[in-house]
Write an enzyme that holds these catalytic residues in place. Structure first.
Site, mmCIF file in Angstrom:
data_model
loop_
_atom_site.group_PDB
_atom_site.id
_atom_site.type_symbol
_atom_site.label_atom_id
_atom_site.label_comp_id
_atom_site.label_asym_id
_atom_site.label_seq_id
_atom_site.Cartn_x
_atom_site.Cartn_y
_atom_site.Cartn_z
ATOM 1 N N ARG A 192 1.103 -1.547 -0.045
ATOM 2 C CA ARG A 192 0.001 0.390 -0.061
ATOM 3 C C ARG A 192 0.451 1.922 0.195
ATOM 4 N NH1 ARG A 192 -2.362 -3.967 -1.100
ATOM 5 N NH2 ARG A 192 -4.687 -4.438 0.029
ATOM 6 N N SER A 240 -11.861 -0.480 2.728
ATOM 7 C CA SER A 240 -10.697 -0.595 4.385
ATOM 8 C C SER A 240 -10.500 0.370 4.573
ATOM 9 C CB SER A 240 -9.513 -2.081 3.756
ATOM 10 O OG SER A 240 -10.500 -2.760 2.980
ATOM 11 N N GLU A 293 -5.489 3.508 6.010
ATOM 12 C CA GLU A 293 -5.368 3.681 4.237
ATOM 13 C C GLU A 293 -6.337 4.069 3.549
ATOM 14 O OE1 GLU A 293 -6.812 -0.319 1.638
ATOM 15 O OE2 GLU A 293 -5.390 -0.289 2.989
#
Length: 299
Positions: free
Chosen positions: A169, A218, A292
């Site tokens: 990520r 998420s 995130e």
């Protein structure tokens, strides 16, 4: 009032951003620019005062726009010219405004395997490039060949996969690059087989995630050796309403790493919930959850 260059696209002042986000919260952009095409965007950036802040907003699927709004110019790559998808052999080229799910479907139609996981990501290619988006065991780095974009001075930059320095990520590419287009390489397969795998991913997502709610995907990255949803669940936050200044937000009963706006939540409610959970999980387990979801704007 900030001075803005002439454009061919759409330029709106004091434009509310809540309708452009999946959470449906947040204040206004000082200016919202929806460029007609890459040339329009480049010309705008070259003429814009470099002191004016620039923020890029995709489809708003993984972002909290704070209640105080966003200073400067918000750029949104929306419309047909930004969502073009073409295939050639085992490669797929997609505009930054193309939905990840549509790229997966176009790949299946062309008999190109490897991009099925994009069917499970509720965002656009621009966002996927920025954060190495992935799910169900696959990531952008597994299929990306190259991409190009514009600096905030309007200059073109070209990146090969290795230039991104992708990790989980995260990309080491400058955060202020506005991605325009990406090229991927998959493997050849029967279209029916690729479509079947996409259908499986879509069905799994529909039964395990609150995709019909006002959500942001998420919330937290998975810490090494842990699943964020388990940490949130075990700390007792699944389905627990949290309010700062409005009607309250909560983590979904269906998936405890997905925050939802069940009605009239404010951005402060949603971000406040996330911070409260981070603090609680850290106190109870010693594990620091990392956001995130991107948070932008003034509180």
């Amino acid at each position: 009032m900030i001075a803005l260059p002439e454009v061919r696209g759409k330029l709106l002042r004091n434009e509310p951003l809540a309708p452009y986000t999946w959470f449906r919260v947040g204040g206004a952009a000082e200016a919202l620019f929806i460029p007609a095409d890459a040339e329009d965007l480049a010309d705008f950036l070259k003429a814009l005062d470099p002191a004016v802040p620039v923020t890029v907003l995709g489809v708003g699927s993984n972002v909290i726009v704070r209640d105080g709004g966003v200073e400067g110019v918000v750029i949104r790559l929306a419309g047909r010219s930004w969502a073009q998808i073409t295939t050639d052999g085992d490669t797929v080229t997609a505009g930054a405004g193309a939905l990840d799910s549509m790229v997966a479907k176009a790949s299946a139609k062309a008999g190109i395997a490897g991009l099925e996981f994009y069917a499970g990501i509720p965002g656009t290619i621009g966002g996927a490039l920025t954060m190495n988006a992935g799910c169900y065991g696959s990531e952008t780095k597994d299929v990306l060949v190259s991409a190009w974009g514009l600096t905030q001075a309007g200059e073109r930059v070209d990146y090969d996969l290795a230039d991104f320095g992708y990790t989980y990520r995260h990309s080491r590419a400058p955060a202020d690059i506005i991605w325009i287009e990406a090229t991927y390489r998959g493997t050849t397969d029967e279209p029916e087989a690729v479509a079947a795998r996409i259908s499986e991913i879509t069905s799994r997502r529909e039964t395990t995630q609150p995709i019909r709610e006002k959500t942001g995907g998420s919330t937290f990255k998975n810490p090494k050796g842990h699943s964020s949803w388990k940490l949130v669940d075990e700390a007792g936050w699944r389905g627990k309403l949290h309010a700062e200044n409005g009607g309250g937000a909560k983590f979904s009963d269906l998936h405890s790493n997905f925050m939802i706006n069940p009605g009239e939540a404010t951005a402060a409610d949603i971000e406040g919930l996330g911070e409260a959970v981070r603090a609680d999980v850290l106190a109870k387990t010693g594990v620091q959850l990392e956001w995130e979801i991107k948070r932008i704007g003034r509180r």
